[in-house]
Design an enzyme around this catalytic site. Structure first.
Site, PDB file in Angstrom:
ATOM      1  N   ASP A   1       1.190  -0.390   0.040  1.00 17.11           N
ATOM      2  CA  ASP A   1       0.161  -0.176   0.353  1.00 17.11           C
ATOM      3  C   ASP A   1       0.825   1.728   0.659  1.00 17.11           C
ATOM      4  O   ASP A   1       2.314   1.392   0.552  1.00 17.11           O
ATOM      5  CB  ASP A   1      -0.895  -0.085   1.652  1.00 17.11           C
ATOM      6  CG  ASP A   1      -0.383   0.210   2.264  1.00 17.11           C
ATOM      7  OD1 ASP A   1       0.811  -0.819   2.473  1.00 17.11           O
ATOM      8  OD2 ASP A   1      -0.968   0.966   3.932  1.00 17.11           O
TER       9      ASP A   1
ATOM     10  N   ASP B   1       8.575   4.026  -1.268  1.00 16.52           N
ATOM     11  CA  ASP B   1       8.122   3.300  -0.107  1.00 16.52           C
ATOM     12  C   ASP B   1       6.954   2.677  -0.704  1.00 16.52           C
ATOM     13  O   ASP B   1       5.875   3.649  -0.589  1.00 16.52           O
ATOM     14  CB  ASP B   1       7.934   4.383   0.743  1.00 16.52           C
ATOM     15  CG  ASP B   1       6.720   4.675   1.940  1.00 16.52           C
ATOM     16  OD1 ASP B   1       7.428   3.317   1.852  1.00 16.52           O
ATOM     17  OD2 ASP B   1       7.089   5.181   2.425  1.00 16.52           O
TER      18      ASP B   1
ATOM     19  N   GLU C   1       0.029  -0.841   5.968  1.00 12.67           N
ATOM     20  CA  GLU C   1       1.169   0.080   6.820  1.00 12.67           C
ATOM     21  C   GLU C   1       1.472   1.262   6.932  1.00 12.67           C
ATOM     22  O   GLU C   1       1.298   1.871   7.179  1.00 12.67           O
ATOM     23  CB  GLU C   1       2.605  -0.412   6.506  1.00 12.67           C
ATOM     24  CG  GLU C   1       3.221  -0.048   7.075  1.00 12.67           C
ATOM     25  CD  GLU C   1       4.229   1.285   7.392  1.00 12.67           C
ATOM     26  OE1 GLU C   1       5.058   1.829   7.576  1.00 12.67           O
ATOM     27  OE2 GLU C   1       3.613   2.157   5.802  1.00 12.67           O
ATOM     28  N   GLU C   2       0.503   1.458   5.316  1.00 17.44           N
ATOM     29  CA  GLU C   2       0.799   3.225   5.134  1.00 17.44           C
ATOM     30  C   GLU C   2      -0.601   3.861   5.859  1.00 17.44           C
ATOM     31  O   GLU C   2      -0.538   4.934   6.784  1.00 17.44           O
ATOM     32  CB  GLU C   2       0.969   4.306   4.655  1.00 17.44           C
ATOM     33  CG  GLU C   2       1.980   3.683   3.448  1.00 17.44           C
ATOM     34  CD  GLU C   2       3.333   4.477   3.378  1.00 17.44           C
ATOM     35  OE1 GLU C   2       3.125   4.986   4.860  1.00 17.44           O
ATOM     36  OE2 GLU C   2       4.063   4.308   2.974  1.00 17.44           O
TER      37      GLU C   2
ATOM     38  N   GLU D   1      -3.273  -1.664  11.336  1.00 22.49           N
ATOM     39  CA  GLU D   1      -4.384  -2.240  12.433  1.00 22.49           C
ATOM     40  C   GLU D   1      -4.692  -3.699  11.742  1.00 22.49           C
ATOM     41  O   GLU D   1      -5.361  -3.729  13.452  1.00 22.49           O
ATOM     42  CB  GLU D   1      -5.528  -1.149  11.694  1.00 22.49           C
ATOM     43  CG  GLU D   1      -5.286   0.191  12.473  1.00 22.49           C
ATOM     44  CD  GLU D   1      -6.880   1.460  11.995  1.00 22.49           C
ATOM     45  OE1 GLU D   1      -7.757   0.539  11.487  1.00 22.49           O
ATOM     46  OE2 GLU D   1      -7.155   1.874  12.327  1.00 22.49           O
TER      47      GLU D   1
ATOM     48  N   HIS E   1       6.221  10.280   0.837  1.00 20.79           N
ATOM     49  CA  HIS E   1       5.241  10.849   1.553  1.00 20.79           C
ATOM     50  C   HIS E   1       5.017  12.211   0.958  1.00 20.79           C
ATOM     51  O   HIS E   1       3.774  12.858   1.680  1.00 20.79           O
ATOM     52  CB  HIS E   1       5.071  10.645   2.920  1.00 20.79           C
ATOM     53  CG  HIS E   1       4.851   9.671   3.880  1.00 20.79           C
ATOM     54  ND1 HIS E   1       4.549   9.114   5.383  1.00 20.79           N
ATOM     55  CD2 HIS E   1       5.698   8.172   3.108  1.00 20.79           C
ATOM     56  CE1 HIS E   1       4.826   7.688   5.759  1.00 20.79           C
ATOM     57  NE2 HIS E   1       5.453   7.289   4.452  1.00 20.79           N
TER      58      HIS E   1
END
Length: 450
Positions: free
Chosen positions: A90, A121, A152-153, A157, A418
């Protein structure tokens, strides 16, 4: 053997790059409000890549309502150790499209770098694993478990549930987490420490409704002024964090030149850095507090009325050696005791993530350092910290205490993960892929299973 591996990696790189570009074109974003079907496409693409790389057991898995992860396995030859290779498929949302020089989900090469969201990333992390597997073909010297996460980003959860559910499939002797970076172009690194994270909201209230600023302004404080003064107490005059009870870890011995730091951070001319101590120490092993957002009336159309309530989102990065629970209690206590003028204050936790620190000694780390030095033509890796957070590493350490955890990655200081114009240095990516293949060879020779 080294020459054969180098030739094999070089042979595979055109196909590896083409497959990386195909992955970048899939906008798999786990954030609320995005089309989650792209995460299914992304997971299917990763599963296909792992099957094509020779893993006979590949599954797409979920935990509850979590997003799809991929687990691929190949058993170890007799007497050989098993290596778990982690990455995530992701990506972050693209953000402001006007700030991108090219379409975020259409990979473009410029000046030796591949631009696109996820190019560094962490889809390059996925493809580094695939490249190493392809280089060995049917002659893998170790057992391999590839675990590619799908959220992950967005905070991982469902990761704890995934690890618990599939724990027996993930047991390994060495864990390679390809989600960090290198010290510089031409200078490899092992990440041996990451800060933890506390994310919280602070709400202040002074009135039960908005009132005329002329009629009541003066004796009545407005909520934005209260919030501003409260936020200002989080740092002292030098810019150091002023919250009692937070841990400061030992300083790093790496010199982080000020001009390089300013360039990499994009600090404007005339803006001074804050805090006392070395830059590496402040960025990697000290707590840091940032205000990420404020809920308040926008300036356009704001009436002449005292604002009754305001909210801020506070991000606290915590040093290795601290715990997220303890740091949150310290932050909450500080905000509750420093609110001015008797205003009501409420602190609400959003997320916690523990920091980690690795004792990077032993056969697996020796194997990694030798592999990196060989891939970078004699340049030995440095041990570095990272100011960001990967909270699940602490979970891996807890669940697999006998495994050696190696944190590697493909990013360099100009990757801009990011942010707009994220990119991958293609020359360094080839070295990363070679280093991983050499690492698997070295682990087979130097690490005992079990």
């Amino acid at each position: 053997m080294s020459a054969d591996l180098r030739a094999a990696v070089e042979r595979e790189m055109p196909g590896v790059r083409a497959d990386l570009e195909r992955l970048v074109r899939i906008p798999g974003i786990a954030f609320t409000g995005y089309d989650f079907s792209h995460l299914d496409r992304s997971a299917e693409a990763v599963a296909e890549l792992l099957r094509g790389a020779g893993l006979p057991d590949v599954r797409i898995v979920r935990a509850g309502d979590g997003h799809p992860a991929v687990i691929g396995r190949r058993p170890a030859p007799p007497g050989a150790p098993t290596v778990l290779l982690y990455a995530h498929h992701d990506v972050q949302p693209p953000g402001d499209l006007a700030k991108w020089e090219s379409e975020p989900f259409e990979p473009v090469e410029r000046n030796g770098r591949l631009y696109g969201r996820g190019a560094a990333d962490d889809k390059a992390g996925v493809m580094a694993h695939v490249a190493a597997l392809r280089a060995f073909g049917d002659d893998l010297p170790v057992g391999v478990v590839v675990f590619v996460e799908g959220e992950e980003e967005f905070g991982s959860e469902s990761l704890d549930d995934l690890l618990k559910t599939y724990r027996d499939d993930l047991v390994s002797d060495v864990i390679v987490i390809a989600d960090s970076g290198n010290w510089d172009v031409g200078q490899p690194a092992l990440t041996v420490g990451l800060r933890g994270l506390v994310s919280a909201f602070v709400d202040v209230r002074v009135l039960d409704h908005a009132v005329h600023s002329g009629m009541f302004g003066g004796p009545v404080p407005d909520a934005l002024t209260v919030l501003s003064r409260l936020i200002a107490t989080l740092h002292d005059d030098a810019g150091d964090v002023a919250v009692d009870g937070l841990v400061r870890a030992p300083a790093s011995d790496i010199d982080y030149p000020a001009d390089r730091f300013r360039h990499e951070a994009g600090i404007l001319d005339g803006v001074r850095t804050i805090g006392t101590g070395g830059l590496a120490e402040m960025a990697w092993t000290r707590p840091a507090i940032s205000v990420l957002g404020i809920d308040a009336p926008p300036t356009t159309g704001a009436p002449n009325a005292l604002v009754p309530a305001a909210r801020a989102k506070i991000s606290l990065r915590i040093a290795p050696g601290d715990t997220a629970e303890s740091a949150y209690r310290a932050l909450k206590t500080h905000l509750e005791t420093h609110v001015p003028w008797g205003a009501e204050v409420e602190v609400t936790l959003e997320a916690l993530g523990d920091p980690f620190r690795i004792d990077a000694t032993g056969p697996a780390y020796d194997a990694a350092r030798a592999a990196f030095a060989e891939a970078w033509d004699g340049t030995a890796p440095v041990d570095m910290g990272v100011g960001g957070s990967i909270p699940f590493i602490a979970t891996f350490q807890e669940m697999f205490p006998k495994a050696s955890v190696l944190v590697t990655g493909v990013e360099d200081p100009d990757a801009r993960a990011h942010g707009p114009n994220e990119s991958l240095h293609l020359g360094e990516f080839t070295k990363v892929c070679l280093a991983e293949a050499l690492l698997l060879r070295n682990v087979a020779q130097q690490v005992q299973p079990g």
